[in-house]
Design an enzyme around this catalytic site. Structure first.
Site, mmCIF file in Angstrom:
data_model
loop_
_atom_site.group_PDB
_atom_site.id
_atom_site.type_symbol
_atom_site.label_atom_id
_atom_site.label_comp_id
_atom_site.label_asym_id
_atom_site.label_seq_id
_atom_site.Cartn_x
_atom_site.Cartn_y
_atom_site.Cartn_z
ATOM 1 N N CYS A 1 11.538 19.885 -6.855
ATOM 2 C CA CYS A 1 12.680 19.672 -5.952
ATOM 3 C C CYS A 1 13.539 20.840 -5.734
ATOM 4 O O CYS A 1 13.364 21.976 -6.660
ATOM 5 C CB CYS A 1 13.451 18.596 -6.819
ATOM 6 S SG CYS A 1 15.081 18.072 -5.807
ATOM 7 N N PRO B 1 -11.591 -11.607 3.100
ATOM 8 C CA PRO B 1 -12.994 -12.186 2.952
ATOM 9 C C PRO B 1 -13.357 -12.989 1.745
ATOM 10 O O PRO B 1 -14.061 -13.863 1.732
ATOM 11 C CB PRO B 1 -13.789 -11.140 2.678
ATOM 12 C CG PRO B 1 -12.861 -9.869 2.487
ATOM 13 C CD PRO B 1 -11.506 -10.508 2.736
ATOM 14 N N HIS C 1 5.973 -0.511 -2.784
ATOM 15 C CA HIS C 1 5.321 0.226 -4.051
ATOM 16 C C HIS C 1 5.636 1.964 -3.612
ATOM 17 O O HIS C 1 5.025 2.515 -4.259
ATOM 18 C CB HIS C 1 3.983 -0.152 -4.244
ATOM 19 C CG HIS C 1 3.923 -1.445 -4.678
ATOM 20 N ND1 HIS C 1 2.681 -2.163 -4.895
ATOM 21 C CD2 HIS C 1 4.789 -2.372 -5.096
ATOM 22 C CE1 HIS C 1 2.965 -3.288 -5.139
ATOM 23 N NE2 HIS C 1 4.236 -3.557 -5.347
ATOM 24 N N ASN D 1 0.760 -1.190 -0.052
ATOM 25 C CA ASN D 1 -0.060 -0.025 -0.120
ATOM 26 C C ASN D 1 0.883 1.316 -0.297
ATOM 27 O O ASN D 1 1.994 1.234 0.526
ATOM 28 C CB ASN D 1 -1.014 0.018 1.338
ATOM 29 C CG ASN D 1 -1.858 -1.183 1.243
ATOM 30 O OD1 ASN D 1 -1.962 -1.843 0.358
ATOM 31 N ND2 ASN D 1 -2.367 -1.431 2.323
HETATM 32 N N1 APR Z 1 -10.038 -6.973 4.668
HETATM 33 C C1 APR Z 1 -9.099 -7.903 4.023
HETATM 34 N N2 APR Z 1 -9.314 -8.108 2.709
HETATM 35 C C2 APR Z 1 -9.972 -7.506 1.838
HETATM 36 C C3 APR Z 1 -10.959 -6.476 2.619
HETATM 37 C C4 APR Z 1 -11.002 -6.457 3.814
HETATM 38 N N3 APR Z 1 -11.950 -5.690 4.661
HETATM 39 N N4 APR Z 1 -11.884 -6.109 1.578
HETATM 40 C C5 APR Z 1 -11.204 -6.628 0.509
HETATM 41 N N5 APR Z 1 -10.208 -7.350 0.562
HETATM 42 C C6 APR Z 1 -9.362 -8.212 -0.269
HETATM 43 C C7 APR Z 1 -9.983 -8.722 -1.552
HETATM 44 O O1 APR Z 1 -10.712 -9.903 -1.375
HETATM 45 C C8 APR Z 1 -8.649 -8.721 -2.196
HETATM 46 O O2 APR Z 1 -8.305 -9.995 -2.449
HETATM 47 O O3 APR Z 1 -8.301 -7.493 -0.375
HETATM 48 C C9 APR Z 1 -7.753 -7.726 -1.644
HETATM 49 C C10 APR Z 1 -7.380 -6.442 -2.393
HETATM 50 O O4 APR Z 1 -6.822 -6.950 -3.709
HETATM 51 P P1 APR Z 1 -6.282 -5.809 -4.956
HETATM 52 O O5 APR Z 1 -7.259 -4.886 -4.984
HETATM 53 O O6 APR Z 1 -5.773 -6.651 -6.019
HETATM 54 O O7 APR Z 1 -4.992 -5.060 -3.924
HETATM 55 P P2 APR Z 1 -3.670 -5.555 -3.727
HETATM 56 O O8 APR Z 1 -3.478 -6.983 -3.879
HETATM 57 O O9 APR Z 1 -3.003 -4.846 -2.608
HETATM 58 O O10 APR Z 1 -3.037 -4.948 -5.288
HETATM 59 C C11 APR Z 1 -1.588 -5.014 -5.223
HETATM 60 O O11 APR Z 1 -1.606 -3.997 -7.437
HETATM 61 O O12 APR Z 1 -2.275 -2.072 -8.845
HETATM 62 C C12 APR Z 1 -1.525 -2.695 -7.869
HETATM 63 O O13 APR Z 1 0.221 -1.472 -7.064
HETATM 64 C C13 APR Z 1 -1.135 -1.650 -6.706
HETATM 65 O O14 APR Z 1 -0.273 -2.337 -4.566
HETATM 66 C C14 APR Z 1 -1.320 -2.753 -5.549
HETATM 67 C C15 APR Z 1 -1.036 -3.967 -6.153
#
Ligand code: APR
Length: 255
Positions: free
Chosen positions: A150, A216, A121, A104
């Site tokens: 900068c 979830p 990231h 994040n």
């Molecule tokens: N608690 C836990 N998990 C949750 C919740 C919650 N309340 N709500 C949603 N999720 C889960 C979803 O089920 C999903 O598996 O969080 C996950 C989010 O997935 P993504 O949206 O793909 O996010 P992420 O895995 O962090 O993405 C990775 O992709 O675009 C890039 O750079 C961006 O850091 C990011 C990377």
């Protein structure tokens, strides 16, 4: 299965000497109001985000890029850390060897009080000079100037890793080293589709760690997990931590 049974199934003695790693994704901030990236309720479902993002691009220090980031920064500025972020602060205090790795860029772990966070990231509250490489803290939104500059006179870019860009090698090395040392590993709120973060729980598994997923929804990582807990991070993580502490206070030798 209740949480006590989950903890028993792990077969670990919870104590401050345990090597613990946590990998977080967008899901941990979902209950703070930060939209996730993929699927229902995601940022990319918002037409405004798509429109602004379509104008952002290399060399990433343009006005258009910052307009997209300012939109995100404004949104996140209204969000507060949730119970899951705060639980990780407690865990950092408890374990002597604790590593928090996040994908994040929202800065909410730091805002909650986590001290050592490996931000794979980057961080949307920082800018980076495309000329001299200086990293500048930009905590206020709206920014006075878009793009911000900068002190060397060059426009800054957001200090955020874009798709296809490499992760800071120091951050990546520190994360991978922690993964190979981990005895207990938590994967919280990530879809597990973006590498190298997605490989990290698997590396930990290969080195013998017990890996617990909190999400979830099932993910591509789920089949490999020691345990998958279906639930929201802000609900599950504090409860799980309480259960762990209960066991550690009972000073069980082995489950
Ligand atoms: N608690 C836990 N998990 C949750 C919740 C919650 N309340 N709500 C949603 N999720 C889960 C979803 O089920 C999903 O598996 O969080 C996950 C989010 O997935 P993504 O949206 O793909 O996010 P992420 O895995 O962090 O993405 C990775 O992709 O675009 C890039 O750079 C961006 O850091 C990011 C990377």
């Amino acid at each position: 299965m209740n949480l006590e049974e989950f903890v028993k199934k792990l077969g670990l003695t919870i104590n401050p000497k345990l090597h613990v790693v946590v990998l977080t994704g967008a899901g941990i901030s979902a209950e703070s109001g930060v939209p996730i990236f993929r699927g229902k309720g995601s940022m990319w479902e918002n037409p405004e985000a798509r429109k602004l993002a379509s104008k952002a691009g290399p060399p990433w220090n343009t006005r258009e890029t910052w307009e997209f980031y300012e939109w995100r920064r404004k949104l996140v500025s209204k969000c507060k850390p949730n119970a899951a972020h705060y639980t990780l602060v407690e865990m950092e205090k408890y374990f002597e060897d604790f590593c928090l790795i996040t994908q994040n860029v929202d800065g909410l772990h730091g805002k909650a009080g986590s001290k050592n966070v490996l931000e794979l990231h980057g961080n949307m509250w920082k800018g980076r000079c495309v000329r001299c490489g200086k990293i500048v803290s930009l905590p206020e939104t709206p920014l006075k100037n878009i793009p911000p500059y900068c002190e060397c006179g060059t426009a800054l870019r957001p200090h955020v890793v874009q798709f296809g860009e490499p992760i800071d090698p120091n951050v990546l090395t520190a994360a991978l080293t922690a993964c190979s040392r981990a005895e207990l590993f938590f994967v919280v709120g990530t879809s597990g589709v973006v590498s190298p973060a997605a490989q990290m729980p698997l590396i930990a598994l290969q080195h013998g760690a017990k890996v617990v997923e909190i999400n979830p929804n099932p993910t591509v990582l789920t089949p490999y997990m020691t345990i998958s807990i279906r639930g929201k991070a802000a609900e599950v993580l504090p409860q799980l931590w309480k259960t762990f502490l209960l066991f550690s206070q009972k000073q069980e030798v082995k489950f």
